[in-house]
Structures are given as structure tokens and as C-alpha cells.
Design a protein around this motif. Structure first.
Motif, mmCIF file in Angstrom:
data_model
loop_
_atom_site.group_PDB
_atom_site.id
_atom_site.type_symbol
_atom_site.label_atom_id
_atom_site.label_comp_id
_atom_site.label_asym_id
_atom_site.label_seq_id
_atom_site.Cartn_x
_atom_site.Cartn_y
_atom_site.Cartn_z
ATOM 1 N N UNK A 31 1.625 -28.153 12.932
ATOM 2 C CA UNK A 31 2.935 -28.067 13.575
ATOM 3 C C UNK A 31 3.061 -26.874 14.513
ATOM 4 N N UNK A 32 2.416 -25.748 14.158
ATOM 5 C CA UNK A 32 2.594 -24.530 14.953
ATOM 6 C C UNK A 32 1.796 -24.519 16.243
ATOM 7 N N UNK A 33 0.939 -25.510 16.451
ATOM 8 C CA UNK A 33 0.124 -25.555 17.660
ATOM 9 C C UNK A 33 -1.321 -25.216 17.351
ATOM 10 N N UNK A 34 -2.235 -25.692 18.175
ATOM 11 C CA UNK A 34 -3.653 -25.409 17.956
ATOM 12 C C UNK A 34 -3.907 -23.912 18.082
ATOM 13 N N UNK A 35 -4.833 -23.400 17.284
ATOM 14 C CA UNK A 35 -5.087 -21.960 17.300
ATOM 15 C C UNK A 35 -5.627 -21.505 18.657
ATOM 16 N N UNK A 36 -6.386 -22.378 19.326
ATOM 17 C CA UNK A 36 -6.947 -21.990 20.622
ATOM 18 C C UNK A 36 -5.844 -21.827 21.674
ATOM 19 N N UNK A 37 -4.858 -22.728 21.654
ATOM 20 C CA UNK A 37 -3.756 -22.579 22.606
ATOM 21 C C UNK A 37 -2.904 -21.369 22.250
ATOM 22 N N UNK A 38 -2.680 -21.123 20.979
ATOM 23 C CA UNK A 38 -1.921 -19.937 20.584
ATOM 24 C C UNK A 38 -2.578 -18.663 21.104
ATOM 25 N N UNK A 39 -3.897 -18.565 20.953
ATOM 26 C CA UNK A 39 -4.619 -17.396 21.470
ATOM 27 C C UNK A 39 -4.487 -17.314 22.996
ATOM 28 N N UNK A 67 3.824 -16.989 17.746
ATOM 29 C CA UNK A 67 3.932 -17.994 18.801
ATOM 30 C C UNK A 67 3.934 -19.369 18.154
ATOM 31 N N UNK A 68 4.855 -20.210 18.584
ATOM 32 C CA UNK A 68 4.939 -21.584 18.089
ATOM 33 C C UNK A 68 4.919 -22.516 19.291
ATOM 34 N N UNK A 69 3.996 -23.448 19.309
ATOM 35 C CA UNK A 69 3.906 -24.424 20.396
ATOM 36 C C UNK A 69 4.921 -25.532 20.143
ATOM 37 N N UNK A 70 5.669 -25.902 21.173
ATOM 38 C CA UNK A 70 6.704 -26.932 21.058
ATOM 39 C C UNK A 70 6.524 -27.965 22.161
ATOM 40 N N UNK A 71 7.231 -29.084 22.007
ATOM 41 C CA UNK A 71 7.130 -30.183 22.969
ATOM 42 C C UNK A 71 8.074 -29.939 24.144
ATOM 43 N N UNK A 72 7.717 -28.964 24.949
ATOM 44 C CA UNK A 72 8.551 -28.574 26.074
ATOM 45 C C UNK A 72 9.608 -27.569 25.663
ATOM 46 N N UNK A 109 -1.889 -30.003 24.679
ATOM 47 C CA UNK A 109 -2.207 -28.631 24.281
ATOM 48 C C UNK A 109 -3.585 -28.219 24.772
ATOM 49 N N UNK A 110 -4.555 -29.123 24.664
ATOM 50 C CA UNK A 110 -5.914 -28.803 25.120
ATOM 51 C C UNK A 110 -5.940 -28.610 26.629
ATOM 52 N N UNK A 111 -5.199 -29.447 27.360
ATOM 53 C CA UNK A 111 -5.129 -29.277 28.817
ATOM 54 C C UNK A 111 -4.600 -27.891 29.161
ATOM 55 N N UNK A 112 -3.530 -27.474 28.499
ATOM 56 C CA UNK A 112 -2.949 -26.157 28.784
ATOM 57 C C UNK A 112 -3.917 -25.036 28.402
#
Length: 395
Positions: free
Chosen positions: A68-76, A96-101, A275-278
Motif C-alpha cells: 500500500x505504501x508504494x514500491x521501495x524503489x519509487x520511495x527511494x 513517504x507514501x505513494x498515492x494514486x495521484x 510506479x515503475x515508470x516514475x
């Protein structure tokens, strides 16, 4: 069958912007409505390369459930990206928490902090998506009039003194939607001090901050945060692509943990491929070069709109303050003109614009503004649309 909808959804109207967009889909329409990035802003070649790599080298990760919090690679990657641009923004106690926009970041923040009947302070006018979110939770919105350098601090403090249960102050300090105004550093400090004094959480929404084409960077309110008051909401919609629906929240871990629980029950996790694209865009592409390209692009587009207004608005019908970035021109029309009739007249000329009252905390209050978006139409469409807008206009 007669349906009994919830009180929450009964009280919320469809977005006026979405309704105008749906009505203006015909090819002959020129739209100054949507806050969409320019077509030429999308880094299509880079995204294609990243997607080919993912589907060739690591397809299961992109297609499987995630956390839920987002992939660790994107968080880094987000942490490195944000820190490189503003060193003091992320605190040791933050997560940091990844969200859908960014829209979901606003919604989940409201969900975990607000009870029915609570008060929310917002800029007035303000982003319609945030206003409708607060309305959906049956809160009471107190609008603070916008000045060219941010909200009226006297009115803000008076609200804080006289109203109990104010939980949130929502702000878009950079190139605000819809006004394009930027909150000065002095006001950012004053806003933080007031919210600190009264124990109010600040939602700092920054979707346009990278799109500065004039002036100097102003430190975020989050960079001033010493008490864990600020929820910083960022987005890749305007700098990579909105369709991938990836944003992020930076806040004290006590807040992000609650938001993470709410997100788990909302959508489980954000789109993994997005997330991977970003993440790959941030780590394998030249993000600074890309942002510089966007800044040049939007400076060119606002110049095209200003030139068209100067050429065709012979009677100085519109007045505005030029923003230093973002996607919008907030224009005042003469007080004696009925704004609804003006927008209808434009619509009949196949020009779509948004009346300013759509962004007001009280949509029935008097309004003499329109919002013009300059990012979506081409430069040729900008000139054609402005010309048609003022052709045989009734003053």
C-alpha cells in the motif's frame, strides 16, 4: 426503482469543469477549460523505453499485487528527487507514501483527519477537486479571500480565533489553481505560525511547483515544519503524465501510517506499472532537462495567450495578473457583465471557458472572473480562440 443515496453523495454536485468538458467534445470547440498538460509535454519515447524494459525484464513485478505504501524503489527515488530540489523538505520523522495521484492524497488526508461538522480552511477561490472532497465528508468550509501574495492573513486569524473544530488548512501555494497566484515566503511563514499556534494541520498541495517559468523558487511550507503539522502532497501528473495516476504524500509517520491504512481499504495500492515508470524516469532519465523543457513550453504558451489578448481585446475587457508558472490565467471581466451569460456566449462561439464561481467556496457568491487554461490548446488554437471570444462581444 427509487434509490436512496447517502447524504454525503447527495450534497455533492458534479464538477462544473467536467460537465463543460463533456459538452465541448466536438472537434470545432477550442477549450480553455482542462488543466491537462500539453500534448508535446509527454515524454513518450522515454516511457515507451521503460515499458519495453519492464515487460521484457520484470513483467511479473509490474502485473502482481504490491504494498500500500508504494514500491521501495519509487520511495527511494522520490526521496532523492525531492531532497535534491529542496533539502529541508523531508524531516527525520517523516515518511513517504505513494498515492494514486495528488487527488487521492487530499482525499485520504481528509478521511483520516475530519469528522462530520468539522471546519476546513481553504483559499477562496480554490481547487474544485479539494473543495468537493471536503464537501463529501460533510465538513464546513471557510474560504479565505486570496490576495496576489496569498490568503488574507487577518481573515484567516479571525476564523481561527472564532471557530472551534477547525482541523485543516488547505493551500496550493505555487501558481494556485485557479488564480495562478504564488504565496510569498513571508506569508508562508505567517501561515505556518498561525497553524502552529492553533494546532491546525496544513495540506500543502504542490502539483504545479516544477512549472515555474519566471522568478525564483520559494521554499515550501513543509520546509518550515518543526511540529509535524504539514502534509505535503506532490504529483507526477504535470511533469510526467496524469494517466499513470501516481502522486505522493510526505508527512509525519503517525499521519502516513493512518493514511496507509485508509489507502489499503480504498484501492489496495497504486498502479504498479505507473510506479515503475516514475521510478525509472527519475533514476534513468534527465529529469532536470525534462522539467526545463516544460518550463520553456509553458512560458511560450502563456506568451501566446498574452499576445492574443493584447491583439484582440481592444477594449481591455480582461484584466489579470501574470503568473510566474503553472497552467492558468485568472481573468477579471467588467462587473456589469453577467458571467454565466458571457460563458454561454463563448460556448455558442465554440469556445469553452470556466466561470470563476466554480472554484468559490460559496458558488452563489458574486463573481467576476474566468479561468483560462493555456497548456492544453496549441498556440494556433489559443490565438483563434481568443479572437473568436472577442469578436462581436457585447460589452
Amino acid at each position: 426503482m427509487e434509490y436512496n443515496f447517502s447524504d454525503k453523495i447527495q450534497s455533492v454536485k458534479p464538477s462544473a469543469i467536467k460537465e463543460i468538458l463533456k459538452a465541448s467534445k466536438k472537434s470545432e470547440f477550442i477549450s480553455f477549460v482542462a488543466a491537462n498538460p500539453a500534448q508535446e509535454a509527454f515524454p513518450i519515447d522515454e516511457i515507451e523505453r521503460i515499458c519495453q524494459w519492464v515487460l521484457t525484464e520484470n513483467p511479473i513485478t509490474a502485473l502482481q499485487y504490491s504494498v500500500s505504501e508504494g514500491t521501495k524503489h519509487l520511495n527511494y527515488a522520490i526521496k532523492d528527487y525531492v531532497t535534491a530540489r529542496e533539502q529541508n523538505l523531508i524531516k527525520d520523522s517523516d515518511e513517504i507514501l505513494v498515492v494514486s495521484g495528488a487527488q487521492q492524497g487530499i482525499d485520504l488526508s481528509a478521511k483520516v483527519l475530519l469528522n462530520e461538522g468539522d471546519y476546513v480552511l481553504t483559499e477562496d477561490p480554490s481547487y474544485i477537486g479539494a473543495l468537493n472532497t471536503f464537501r463529501l465528508y460533510n465538513t464546513k468550509i471557510l474560504g479565505i479571500p486570496m490576495q496576489q501574495d496569498g490568503v488574507d492573513l487577518d481573515i484567516m486569524e479571525n476564523y481561527l480565533k472564532t471557530h472551534k473544530n477547525i482541523k485543516i488548512f488547505y493551500t496550493v501555494p505555487n501558481f494556485q489553481n485557479p488564480t495562478g497566484y504564488t504565496t510569498s515566503y513571508e506569508k508562508r511563514k505567517a501561515i505556518y505560525n498561525l497553524c502552529q499556534k492553533y494546532g491546525i494541520v496544513i495540506i500543502e498541495d504542490n502539483p504545479y511547483g516544477e512549472l515555474r517559468f519566471e522568478g525564483e523558487h520559494i521554499p515550501s511550507i513543509k520546509s518550515l515544519d518543526t511540529d509535524g503539522l504539514v502534509i505535503y502532497v506532490g504529483s507526477f501528473s504535470k511533469i510526467i503524465a496524469p494517466g499513470i495516476r501516481v502522486g505522493y504524500v510526505i508527512a509525519n509517520k503517525n499521519i502516513t501510517q493512518k493514511i496507509g491504512v485508509a489507502k489499503e481499504f480504498s484501492d489496495i495500492h497504486t498502479n504498479v506499472l505507473g510506479q515503475i515508470i516514475c521510478e525509472k524516469f527519475l533514476t534513468t532519465c534527465n529529469i532536470n532537462l525534462h522539467i526545463a523543457k516544460l518550463q520553456r513550453l509553458y512560458k511560450n504558451k502563456i506568451t501566446a495567450m498574452e499576445n492574443a489578448i493584447a491583439k484582440f481585446d481592444e477594449n481591455n475587457f480582461l484584466s489579470y495578473v501574470k503568473p510566474q508558472g503553472g497552467l492558468f490565467l485568472w481573468c477579471k471581466i467588467p462587473n456589469h457583465i453577467d458571467i454565466s451569460e458571457f460563458c454561454k456566449e463563448c460556448f455558442n462561439k465554440s469556445i469553452a471557458i470556466v466561470p470563476g464561481f466554480a472554484f468559490q467556496t460559496d458558488e452563489k457568491a458574486e463573481c467576476h472572473h474566468i479561468r483560462l487554461n493555456f497548456s492544453t490548446p496549441t498556440n494556433e488554437e489559443i490565438q483563434q480562440g481568443i479572437e473568436k471570444m472577442f469578436k462581436k462581444i457585447e460589452l
